[in-house]
Motif scaffolding. Sequence first.
Motif, PDB file in Angstrom:
ATOM      1  N   ILE A 191      -7.772 -10.022  -1.829  1.00  0.00           N
ATOM      2  CA  ILE A 191      -8.618  -9.253  -2.728  1.00  0.00           C
ATOM      3  C   ILE A 191      -7.751  -8.145  -3.319  1.00  0.00           C
ATOM      4  O   ILE A 191      -6.698  -7.806  -2.774  1.00  0.00           O
ATOM      5  N   GLN A 192      -8.212  -7.588  -4.438  1.00  0.00           N
ATOM      6  CA  GLN A 192      -7.602  -6.393  -5.011  1.00  0.00           C
ATOM      7  C   GLN A 192      -8.721  -5.380  -5.235  1.00  0.00           C
ATOM      8  O   GLN A 192      -9.759  -5.712  -5.806  1.00  0.00           O
ATOM      9  N   ILE A 193      -8.513  -4.150  -4.772  1.00  0.00           N
ATOM     10  CA  ILE A 193      -9.572  -3.144  -4.818  1.00  0.00           C
ATOM     11  C   ILE A 193      -8.969  -1.757  -4.966  1.00  0.00           C
ATOM     12  O   ILE A 193      -7.795  -1.549  -4.688  1.00  0.00           O
ATOM     13  N   ASN A 194      -9.802  -0.802  -5.388  1.00  0.00           N
ATOM     14  CA  ASN A 194      -9.365   0.586  -5.512  1.00  0.00           C
ATOM     15  C   ASN A 194      -9.423   1.293  -4.155  1.00  0.00           C
ATOM     16  O   ASN A 194     -10.317   1.059  -3.344  1.00  0.00           O
ATOM     17  N   TYR A 195      -8.439   2.177  -3.938  1.00  0.00           N
ATOM     18  CA  TYR A 195      -8.376   2.951  -2.692  1.00  0.00           C
ATOM     19  C   TYR A 195      -7.417   4.106  -2.930  1.00  0.00           C
ATOM     20  O   TYR A 195      -6.281   3.894  -3.354  1.00  0.00           O
ATOM     21  N   ALA A 196      -7.887   5.326  -2.709  1.00  0.00           N
ATOM     22  CA  ALA A 196      -7.064   6.504  -2.984  1.00  0.00           C
ATOM     23  C   ALA A 196      -7.555   7.669  -2.147  1.00  0.00           C
ATOM     24  O   ALA A 196      -8.618   7.607  -1.515  1.00  0.00           O
ATOM     25  N   VAL A 197      -6.790   8.751  -2.152  1.00  0.00           N
ATOM     26  CA  VAL A 197      -7.155   9.921  -1.348  1.00  0.00           C
ATOM     27  C   VAL A 197      -8.497  10.497  -1.776  1.00  0.00           C
ATOM     28  O   VAL A 197      -9.211  11.093  -0.959  1.00  0.00           O
ATOM     29  N   VAL A 217      -4.646  -7.670   0.981  1.00  0.00           N
ATOM     30  CA  VAL A 217      -5.262  -6.672   0.107  1.00  0.00           C
ATOM     31  C   VAL A 217      -4.212  -6.022  -0.793  1.00  0.00           C
ATOM     32  O   VAL A 217      -3.212  -5.477  -0.305  1.00  0.00           O
ATOM     33  N   LEU A 218      -4.464  -6.074  -2.105  1.00  0.00           N
ATOM     34  CA  LEU A 218      -3.700  -5.283  -3.073  1.00  0.00           C
ATOM     35  C   LEU A 218      -4.541  -4.074  -3.460  1.00  0.00           C
ATOM     36  O   LEU A 218      -5.757  -4.195  -3.642  1.00  0.00           O
ATOM     37  N   ILE A 219      -3.892  -2.926  -3.599  1.00  0.00           N
ATOM     38  CA  ILE A 219      -4.586  -1.687  -3.930  1.00  0.00           C
ATOM     39  C   ILE A 219      -4.267  -1.257  -5.355  1.00  0.00           C
ATOM     40  O   ILE A 219      -3.097  -1.118  -5.722  1.00  0.00           O
ATOM     41  N   ASN A 220      -5.328  -1.047  -6.148  1.00  0.00           N
ATOM     42  CA  ASN A 220      -5.157  -0.485  -7.483  1.00  0.00           C
ATOM     43  C   ASN A 220      -5.705   0.938  -7.516  1.00  0.00           C
ATOM     44  O   ASN A 220      -6.368   1.386  -6.606  1.00  0.00           O
ATOM     45  N   ARG A 221      -5.397   1.661  -8.562  1.00  0.00           N
ATOM     46  CA  ARG A 221      -5.888   3.022  -8.823  1.00  0.00           C
ATOM     47  C   ARG A 221      -5.546   4.007  -7.701  1.00  0.00           C
ATOM     48  O   ARG A 221      -6.330   4.899  -7.385  1.00  0.00           O
TER      49      ARG A 221
END
Length: 301
Positions: A191-197, A217-221
């Motif tokens: 999956i690719q999803i957003n994840y940030a501080v 998992v790929l992380i965008n944004r």
Amino acid sequence: MYARRDVLRAGAAISLMAAAPWLAAAPPGLLTRKIPATGEALPAIGAGTSGSFEVEPGSTAYRQLEQVLSAFFQGGGRVIDTSPNYGGADAILGQLLEEGGWHRQCFIATKIAADSLAAAQTQWAQTLRSLRTEKVDLLQVHNLRDWKTQLPYARELKQQGKTRYVGITHYLNSGHEEVAAIVRSEPLDFIQINYAVNAPQAAKTLLPLCRDKGVAVLINRAFDDGRLFAQVKDQPLPGWAEQAGIGSWAQLFLKFAISHPAVTAVIPATGRPDRQLDQLKAGHGPLLTPAQQQALIQQFA
């Protein structure tokens, strides 16, 4: 005996190094994570193309992207994410990979962004032409668009050897619930999803679910489309950053993402070679402790 094209590429690389000596500083040995479906290891720092690769061939920005990719591959990067609806970014990526002789080094992740099977088939044929390849490494259904049609089509292409992995993507917290439902009900490689501080919600349910289900998992944004940099302008890094080998806010934001054990790679985009080199440094040194991660979440809440 070396082929003529290999000699030419080597000469081009030497010329590029002379013009941009900072490339020699790219540290080797990026942190890698394994794809659960196969055990294949991928470098944890990847790259995106949205915005940054939407340039004209031969332009100054295009020539700068040549240096970006040189820094990326020399620094141990492999994963590059693109899409057929990124304003021609996939065609620019394909041209640069061909000119630089980088196709074999690159783990190409692209997407299906269509509303019918016929549209997807037409789009896929164009994708291969744009990327100048006969197959890709990862084919993702973009933002769950018509996923009940497109995911089976992606699996069909996998069976044909046109892609090695299939997955789905989203970029908003509002999509997490549906992504989780699909992870529970469908066999997926990625999956690719957003994840940030400032958007850590994926760690509550979705990332642990992927780890349990064996989904990469790929992380965008990870930079919240650049908004995080505006928040930290002129602010010093946390006192513990140096101990974690962190020398910039970009490195800190990326290291936060890859410090979750379910994350395979993060894919920040840049059109500047100095920033590319800086981002790669996030794949070195110790990961953030749970306490450090929590401190960042509280800081940016």
